[in-house]
Design an enzyme around this catalytic site. Structure first.
Site, PDB file in Angstrom:
ATOM      1  N   LYS A   1      44.824  31.418  43.698  1.00  0.00           N
ATOM      2  CA  LYS A   1      46.252  31.260  43.406  1.00  0.00           C
ATOM      3  C   LYS A   1      47.088  31.173  44.692  1.00  0.00           C
ATOM      4  O   LYS A   1      46.594  31.398  45.790  1.00  0.00           O
ATOM      5  CB  LYS A   1      46.733  32.416  42.528  1.00  0.00           C
ATOM      6  CG  LYS A   1      46.024  32.486  41.168  1.00  0.00           C
ATOM      7  CD  LYS A   1      46.312  31.257  40.356  1.00  0.00           C
ATOM      8  CE  LYS A   1      45.778  31.250  38.936  1.00  0.00           C
ATOM      9  NZ  LYS A   1      44.493  31.803  38.643  1.00  0.00           N
TER      10      LYS A   1
HETATM   11  C1  LIG Z   1      46.715  29.415  33.202  1.00  0.00           C
HETATM   12  C2  LIG Z   1      46.045  30.715  33.541  1.00  0.00           C
HETATM   13  N1  LIG Z   1      46.403  31.814  32.865  1.00  0.00           N
HETATM   14  C3  LIG Z   1      45.863  33.014  33.122  1.00  0.00           C
HETATM   15  C4  LIG Z   1      44.908  33.167  34.106  1.00  0.00           C
HETATM   16  C5  LIG Z   1      44.282  34.506  34.318  1.00  0.00           C
HETATM   17  O1  LIG Z   1      44.547  35.068  35.560  1.00  0.00           O
HETATM   18  P1  LIG Z   1      43.537  36.117  36.209  1.00  0.00           P
HETATM   19  O2  LIG Z   1      42.372  35.355  36.756  1.00  0.00           O
HETATM   20  O3  LIG Z   1      44.348  36.780  37.284  1.00  0.00           O
HETATM   21  O4  LIG Z   1      43.144  37.079  35.149  1.00  0.00           O
HETATM   22  C6  LIG Z   1      44.502  32.055  34.847  1.00  0.00           C
HETATM   23  C7  LIG Z   1      43.490  32.223  35.899  1.00  0.00           C
HETATM   24  O5  LIG Z   1      42.940  31.360  36.466  1.00  0.00           O
HETATM   25  C8  LIG Z   1      45.093  30.791  34.562  1.00  0.00           C
HETATM   26  O6  LIG Z   1      44.736  29.694  35.223  1.00  0.00           O
END
Ligand SMILES: Cc1ncc(COP(=O)(O)O)c(C=O)c1O
Length: 395
Positions: free
Chosen positions: A192
């Protein structure tokens, strides 16, 4: 035909993403390790404070991941058994899984074929008496049409909970994503825009929801371990409801505090690199970058996604990815449509053909390397590989 030799400069593999960490982050982590307090404590509070200041919002709740944040945000908004939550099929597993984990039914809408953001007419058409929330995703870091989405949500009196995992630094008509809807959830996974290793943040201006999320992120216990054990705190505690262990550690927040200072620079660098890609794609046949929205925005360029024009090619997307790898270029698929996944078909009855835009995109999308420390030469190497593979496989 003999293969064209690879350019001498691309001997090393270029990954899809790489976090940008400096001495500041390293020193802060070392200091945290030496401090005697590793888990949720003063650094998490500082990170939350920094986040609130950046977005100009009242409440920020740090959590262990974006996925955990989505789960807590939906629970805080009261989503539960028998409810429906509308979201896009063009997202990561976490978006829809969080809905199911609350006991609710995921109601997918299609995406726009060019930007891959949620289709507004699809949202409107799927609202029923059971709709308890709308969860748009700012795909790749490009803002959804917030005025229209907020208008639909207000008219139907349901909260708009933005999956802003891609959208830290994104702006819509001059206002930061996170400061507009009812709640927004960010992710700090290493791919990210900023990272804490793993981590997430939920922001809102609703104090009651924030309080509920603070309870739920730590077992439903009303006082944190820091409050109890830091000098003078009381060791007693009470459980208000059955919560989770979704807390962020101070070790993670130590990284995040300094990443926030660099966020705008990261976004600028990503935008500059994306600009180079976009210009280069004008000369290329067989693939085109995602479309840009027509309203004013700042795109955070979390990922750089192109769609292959399969009709013009003799290879499919997966073969294209293999050929990129042979040329030492990393890539990704963001995302295979959710409604085509076995669980969502078997449990919720979704079928191939339900959302044509998401399905078409699923077969064609490729994410190319994009991270702030990439050089212009790296972009040229990617474009050399992309151009060479496509030229060889045009019909
Ligand atoms: C669109 C979207 N939502 C939620 C998430 C979840 O985030 P995390 O990996 O921090 O749990 C991601 C992770 O890649 C994502 O791309």
């Amino acid at each position: 035909m003999t293969a064209k030799p690879l350019p001498a400069w691309r001997k090393e593999f270029l990954p899809l993403a790489r976090p940008t960490l400096g001495e500041e982050e390293i020193q802060e982590v070392v200091e945290t390790l030496r401090s005697g307090w590793l888990t949720t404590g003063p650094k998490v509070e500082r990170f939350e404070g920094r986040f609130k200041e950046y977005l100009g919002i009242q409440e920020a709740v740090a959590v262990s991941s974006g996925s955990a944040g989505l789960h807590l945000a939906l629970l805080a908004a009261g989503v539960g058994a028998g409810d429906e939550v509308i979201t896009t099929s063009m997202s990561f597993a976490a978006t829809a899984n969080a809905i199911v984990l609350c006991g609710a039914k995921p109601i997918f809408a299609d995406c726009d074929p060019d930007t891959l953001n949620i289709d507004l007419r699809g949202v409107e058409a799927r609202i029923t008496e059971k709709t308890k929330a709308i969860v748009p995703v700012h795909f790749a870091g490009q803002s959804c049409a917030m005025d229209e989405l907020m208008e639909i949500a207000r008219r139907r009196a349901v909260p708009l909970i933005e999956d802003a995992a891609h959208a830290l630094g994104t702006e819509y008509k001059g206002r930061k994503i996170g400061a507009l809807g009812d709640m927004a959830v960010f992710s700090f996974h290493p791919i990210k825009t900023i990272t804490t290793g793993e981590g997430g943040m939920v922001v809102t201006s609703n104090k009651e929801w924030a309080e509920r999320m603070r309870l739920l992120r730590f077992h439903g216990i009303s006082t944190s371990a820091w409050q109890r054990h830091a000098g003078g705190g009381s060791a007693q505690y009470s459980i208000q409801l059955p919560g989770f262990k979704y807390t962020m550690m101070d070790i993670q927040a130590a990284i995040g505090i300094h990443q926030m200072d660099k966020l705008d620079r990261f976004v600028e660098r990503r935008a500059a690199l994306a600009g180079l890609y976009c210009r280069a794609f004008k000369e290329i046949k067989g693939a085109r970058p995602l479309g840009l929205v027509s309203y004013p925005q700042r795109h955070a360029w979390h990922i750089f996604v192109v769609q292959l024009e399969l009709e013009k090619l003799t290879i499919d997307r997966d073969r294209f990815l293999d050929l990129l790898k042979e040329r030492n270029i990393g890539s990704g698929i963001h995302f295979p449509a959710l409604h085509l996944q076995p669980y969502y078909q078997e449990k919720w009855g979704y079928r191939s053909g339900d959302f044509p835009n998401a399905e078409r995109a699923s077969e064609r999308i490729v994410s190319l390397p994009l991270f702030p420390t990439m050089s212009e030469q790296d972009v040229q190497d990617v474009m050399w590989a992309v151009g060479e593979i496509l030229a060889r496989h045009l019909r």
